[in-house]
Design an enzyme around this catalytic site. Sequence first.
Site, PDB file in Angstrom:
ATOM      1  N   HIS A  50       0.791  -1.223   0.000  1.00 40.72           N
ATOM      2  CA  HIS A  50       0.000   0.000   0.000  1.00 40.72           C
ATOM      3  C   HIS A  50       0.831   1.285   0.000  1.00 40.72           C
ATOM      4  CE1 HIS A  50      -3.776  -2.082   0.345  1.00 40.72           C
ATOM      5  NE2 HIS A  50      -3.309  -2.799   1.345  1.00 40.72           N
ATOM      6  N   GLU A 158      -7.918 -12.584   0.850  1.00 43.64           N
ATOM      7  CA  GLU A 158      -8.622 -11.311   0.943  1.00 43.64           C
ATOM      8  C   GLU A 158      -9.636 -11.094  -0.169  1.00 43.64           C
ATOM      9  OE1 GLU A 158      -5.471  -8.409   0.723  1.00 43.64           O
ATOM     10  OE2 GLU A 158      -4.521  -9.441  -0.952  1.00 43.64           O
ATOM     11  N   ASP A 184      -9.781  -5.813   3.072  1.00 41.71           N
ATOM     12  CA  ASP A 184      -9.895  -6.036   1.632  1.00 41.71           C
ATOM     13  C   ASP A 184     -11.075  -6.946   1.301  1.00 41.71           C
ATOM     14  OD1 ASP A 184      -7.901  -4.389   0.567  1.00 41.71           O
ATOM     15  OD2 ASP A 184      -6.347  -5.815   1.114  1.00 41.71           O
TER      16      ASP A 184
END
Length: 261
Positions: A50, A158, A184
């Site tokens: 991220h 996820e 997620d």
Amino acid sequence: MNESPRSNALRETVESGEAALGVLDNTYSPTMVEFLGELGLDFVWLDLEHAGPSPSDGPSLEHLLRAAERSGVEALVRLPEADPALVRKALDAGARNLFVSRIETAEEVRRAVRAARFRYDGEAGDRGMASPRASRWGTAEDYVDVEDAETVVGATIENPTAIENIEEILDVPELGFVFAGPLDISVALGYPGEPTHPEVEDAVEEIETAALDADVPLGGLGFGPDDVSEKIDRGYRIINVGTATGAVKQSVTGWLDGIER
């Protein structure tokens, strides 16, 4: 010749049946990583999916890993995808604990785990042989055997496809752990930012049950002390308890709230 690299304390904790607790360093600061290590954590999570440096930026990752090693804490590095090239790059920089994101199938996981091994499942592995930092630039004794024994590679579960394939994923040889990703999953199911939505909780429970039944170590996020304690009781073995900036925010706002101006 130098002695073999140190053993992997995170692996030892998880294999002993105890829970390893860590914090996400979302500042990507070697100073912060070193400081967090001094606080007695089992691991510091470096999330290269991220934010932070590029997962192919070896020198930047090396600085973060050195900081972890300096204070005796394990680094847990998340890669943005199950790319064998990125796996090899991170390991050669000195990482011992990795997990990969955005996977959907057992074959993707198998490629990532094989890329982390010189020998894999009774056959040749897919890790490259060189003289990187992980080998102390070619001076470490028993480099191949130690790396294969101590390296841990996990996978984040996820999305619905990965959940559908969870049993096959859990059956991948030498998979170190699976990490349930409720945030997620909430996006994938159409409830972004709602990890407590019933459908999201049901999906996470499916991951939990499958991992525990397969005796594969389970990791996840902790949402406060009570939740962390409950997850430990349910069998979680790798739990992230917060973030570096979250800790700073809590402290600074607490100080300011207590001051009369």
